[in-house]
Design a protein around this motif. Structure first.
Motif, PDB file in Angstrom:
ATOM      1  N   THR A  15      -8.312  -2.954 -10.480  1.00 16.29           N
ATOM      2  CA  THR A  15      -9.325  -3.220  -9.443  1.00 16.29           C
ATOM      3  C   THR A  15     -10.697  -3.346 -10.103  1.00 16.29           C
ATOM      4  O   THR A  15     -10.934  -2.786 -11.180  1.00 16.29           O
ATOM      5  N   GLN A  20     -10.919  10.310   3.404  1.00 21.55           N
ATOM      6  CA  GLN A  20     -11.202   9.614   2.135  1.00 21.55           C
ATOM      7  C   GLN A  20     -12.675   9.218   2.085  1.00 21.55           C
ATOM      8  O   GLN A  20     -13.026   8.061   1.850  1.00 21.55           O
ATOM      9  N   TYR A  69     -13.439   5.689   0.105  1.00 20.54           N
ATOM     10  CA  TYR A  69     -12.723   5.263  -1.106  1.00 20.54           C
ATOM     11  C   TYR A  69     -11.222   5.174  -0.846  1.00 20.54           C
ATOM     12  O   TYR A  69     -10.700   5.816   0.080  1.00 20.54           O
ATOM     13  N   GLY A  70     -10.541   4.388  -1.708  1.00 21.63           N
ATOM     14  CA  GLY A  70      -9.077   4.368  -1.679  1.00 21.63           C
ATOM     15  C   GLY A  70      -8.525   5.542  -2.477  1.00 21.63           C
ATOM     16  O   GLY A  70      -7.597   6.227  -2.058  1.00 21.63           O
ATOM     17  N   HIS A  71      -9.100   5.751  -3.658  1.00 27.70           N
ATOM     18  CA  HIS A  71      -8.684   6.871  -4.504  1.00 27.70           C
ATOM     19  C   HIS A  71      -9.919   7.417  -5.206  1.00 27.70           C
ATOM     20  O   HIS A  71     -10.812   6.655  -5.572  1.00 27.70           O
ATOM     21  N   ASN A  89      -2.291   2.508  -4.382  1.00 26.89           N
ATOM     22  CA  ASN A  89      -2.103   1.776  -3.141  1.00 26.89           C
ATOM     23  C   ASN A  89      -3.272   0.842  -2.834  1.00 26.89           C
ATOM     24  O   ASN A  89      -3.858   0.888  -1.755  1.00 26.89           O
ATOM     25  N   LEU A  90      -3.638   0.042  -3.843  1.00 30.61           N
ATOM     26  CA  LEU A  90      -4.832  -0.784  -3.684  1.00 30.61           C
ATOM     27  C   LEU A  90      -4.489  -2.148  -3.108  1.00 30.61           C
ATOM     28  O   LEU A  90      -3.384  -2.634  -3.256  1.00 30.61           O
ATOM     29  N   CYS A 149      -5.315  11.776  -1.961  1.00 29.60           N
ATOM     30  CA  CYS A 149      -5.916  10.501  -2.414  1.00 29.60           C
ATOM     31  C   CYS A 149      -6.895  10.733  -3.557  1.00 29.60           C
ATOM     32  O   CYS A 149      -7.968  10.106  -3.616  1.00 29.60           O
ATOM     33  N   ASP A 178     -12.550   0.665  -3.764  1.00 32.23           N
ATOM     34  CA  ASP A 178     -11.154   1.045  -4.015  1.00 32.23           C
ATOM     35  C   ASP A 178     -11.120   2.380  -4.735  1.00 32.23           C
ATOM     36  O   ASP A 178     -10.335   3.260  -4.406  1.00 32.23           O
ATOM     37  N   ASN A 230     -18.005   1.125   0.656  1.00 28.73           N
ATOM     38  CA  ASN A 230     -16.554   1.221   0.476  1.00 28.73           C
ATOM     39  C   ASN A 230     -16.217   0.835  -0.941  1.00 28.73           C
ATOM     40  O   ASN A 230     -16.841  -0.064  -1.500  1.00 28.73           O
TER      41      ASN A 230
END
Ligand SMILES: Cc1cc2nc3c(=O)[nH]c(=O)nc-3n(C[C@H](O)[C@H](O)[C@H](O)COP(=O)(O)OP(=O)(O)OC[C@H]3O[C@@H](n4cnc5c(N)ncnc54)[C@H](O)[C@@H]3O)c2cc1C
Length: 410
Positions: free
Chosen positions: A30, A185, A197-199, A408-409, A377, A7, A5
Motif C-alpha cells: 500500500t 480503528q 486506519y485499516g491497520h 485486509n487492504l 487491527c 490503510d 483515513n
C-alpha cells in the motif's frame, strides 16, 4: 474537527516505523501510509542515539527473531547506505576475552554466528597483535567479524524520512498524546484530528509497552529502561583503534559490555561504551530530566528482586556492568580490552541513549528477543532493542508478514 483515513497508520518514526513504511512501499502492499511521531524531529530517541554499529549476527540464539533478521537486515541496510553515499566505516570487529575463563564463549559466538549466516574467523594472539595492536586477549584467541560496519544513525533516519515523504508517505510530527479507539480503528489526536486506519503498527520504542496497553495487549510486560552513556578517546590519545573492539559479552543479559567503536566520520572518533545503567525514566537522558519517580521506584524493586534471586545470572550484570557510569570502573572495564587506556585519554561524550528493554513480569526475566504482539487491527513491536537498527528492513518484512492476514487492504 479534521479527519483523515489511511490503510496503514504507523505510530513512531524511528528506524522500525520508517522501515515498515519503506517495505510496505517496496513490496507494493500500500502507499496509503501515515506516520505519526510525538516529536517535532525524528531521531530524538534510540534511532538517533545509538552506536551505529551494523551488527554481523554473532550474538543471537539461532531460532530467535534477532537471529532471523540480523544478517539479512545488516546486508540490506549496508547496501542502502552505500547506494546513497552516506557515511559508512567498513571497519569490522574483533571480540576478545578479558579473562581466560571466558575463552569458551568465543566458540559459542562463532557457532551462533555460523548458524545465523555470519562470517567469522578465529585469530591467535600474534594475528591480533599485527592487526589490532591496541587490543589484548587473555586467552590467546580472538574472534574476527569482517562484516561488522559502522554508520551515522541520524543520517540514515533523515534520508529514509526524506525518501518516504517524496514517495507520498504522510508525516505528522510533534503531536503529543492521542486517545486510542481500537474498536473503531481510530485515533483521536490532541489537535482534534481523527485518524481512521485499516491497520496500525505501534513502533513507539520507549513508549511501546504503554501504547500496547492502550490497545489491550502486552499486560505482562513493563519497561526497564537502561541508559547508555558514552565516553570517547581524546583526539590527542596516542592510539586510535581502527576497528570495533568488544569484550566477550555475558550472554545471559542483553548488553554487550564496554567496547570501542570508531565512528563513520572522515576522521573517526572512537567512542567507549555504552554503559548499561538503570535510568530513572523512559526519556531520562540527563540529570533529573524526565524522571518518573513511580516507575523508578517500581523498577528498583524489580532489580533488587532479580539480584536477590540471581535469575538469569543477574548478579553478574550488577557486579560487572551496573556501575560503569563511574569513571574508575569504566576505565577498569576498558583496560580489559585495551590495557593502555588511561583516564587522561578519555572524555565524556555528548551521546547518550536509553534502551527500550522489557521485563516480563510472568517469567520474571528480562525479555531477550524482539516481540511482535497482535492487537485489534494492530501490531505492537516491543523490546526493539539492539540490533533492531541494524535489522530494520528485514525486521520490517517479518512484522508485515505477521500482519498480512490481518491487513485486509483495498
Ligand atoms: C545506547 C544504545 C546503543 C545502541 N546501539 C545499537 C547499535 O550499535 N546497533 C543497532 O543495531 N542497534 C543499536 N541500538 C538499538 C537501536 O537503537 C534500536 O533498536 C532502534 O533504534 C529502535 O528503533 P525504534 O524505531 O523501535 O525506536 P525509536 O528510535 O525510539 O523510535 C520510536 C519513535 O516513537 C516515537 N514515539 C514514542 N511515543 C510515541 C507516541 N505515543 N506517539 C507517537 N510517537 C511516539 C518517538 O518519538 C520515536 O521517534 C542501541 C540502542 C541504544 C539505546
Amino acid at each position: 474537527m479534521s479527519s483523515g483515513n489511511c490503510d496503514v497508520l504507523i505510530l513512531g518514526g524511528g528506524m522500525v516505523g520508517l522501515s515498515i513504511a519503506h517495505q510496505l512501499l517496496q513490496r507494493g502492499i500500500t502507499s496509503s501510509i501515515t506516520i505519526l511521531d510525538k516529536e517535532p524531529e525524528l531521531g530524538l530517541h534510540s534511532s538517533g542515539r545509538n552506536s551505529g554499529v551494523l551488527h554481523a549476527g554473532l550474538y543471537y540464539k539461532p531460532g530467535s527473531i534477532k537471529a532471523q533478521v540480523c544478517v539479512e537486515g545488516a546486508r540490506r541496510l549496508r547496501s542502502w547506505v552505500q547506494e546513497r553515499g552516506l557515511p559508512l566505516n567498513p571497519c569490522g570487529k574483533v571480540i576478545v576475552p578479558p579473562r581466560a575463563e571466558l575463552d569458551a564463549q568465543l566458540d559459542v559466538l562463532a557457532e551462533r554466528g555460523k548458524a545465523n549466516g555470519a562470517e567469522v574467523e578465529f585469530w591467535d594472539a600474534d594475528q591480533l597483535q599485527d592487526l589490532v595492536p591496541e587490543a589484548r586477549t587473555a586467552s590467546g584467541r580472538a574472534l574476527w567479524s569482517p562484516n561488522t560496519a559502522v554508520v551515522k544513525p541520524i543520517s540514515v533516519v533523515r534520508r529514509l524520512r526524506q525518501e518516504l515523504t517524496d514517495r507520498g508517505v504522510k508525516m505528522l510530527q510533534g503531536l503529543q498524546g492521542f486517545k486510542a479507539r481500537p474498536e473503531q480503528q481510530q485515533l483521536a489526536l490532541s489537535d482534534g484530528t481523527e485518524l481512521t486506519y485499516g491497520h496500525l503498527f505501534n513502533c513507539t520504542g520507549l513508549q511501546a509497552d504503554r501504547v500496547a496497553k492502550a490497545f489491550g495487549t502486552g499486560d505482562q510486560y513493563t519497561l526497564l529502561p537502561f541508559k547508555g552513556l558514552y565516553w570517547q578517546l581524546k583526539a590527542n590519545c596516542p592510539f586510535q583503534p581502527r576497528t570495533n573492539i568488544y569484550p566477550v559479552p555475558d550472554l545471559s543479559v542483553p548488553f554487550l559490555g564496554v567496547h570501542f567503536t570508531p565512528s563513520a566520520d572522515t576522521t573517526p572518533v572512537v567512542s567507549i561504551g555504552p554503559t548499561a545503567t538503570v535510568a530513572f525514566g523512559r526519556e531520562n537522558y540527563r540529570g533529573l530530566e524526565a524522571v518518573e519517580p513511580g516507575m523508578a521506584a517500581a523498577n528498583i524493586g524489580v532489580l533488587a528482586r532479580q539480584y536477590l534471586t540471581n535469575r538469569g545470572g543477574f548478579r553478574r550484570y550488577v557486579h560487572e556492568q551496573a556501575f560503569l557510569a563511574l569513571p574508575p570502573l569504566l576505565i577498569r572495564a576498558a583496560q580489559e580490552v585495551i590495557p593502555a587506556v588511561k583516564p587522561e585519554h578519555i572524555e565524556l561524550s555528548q551521546k547518550v541513549g536509553i534502551r527500550s528493554q522489557l521485563f516480563n513480569r510472568t517469567t520474571e526475566r528480562l525479555q531477550d528477543d524482539f516481540l511482535c504482539l497482535p492487537g485489534p487491527c494492530s501490531t505492537h513491536v516491543l523490546n526493539a532493542i539492539s540490533p533492531a537498527f541494524t535489522a530494520s528492513f528485514a525486521l520490517a518484512d517479518l512484522i508485515i508478514d505477521l500482519a498480512v492476514p490481518e491487513l485486509n487492504l483495498g
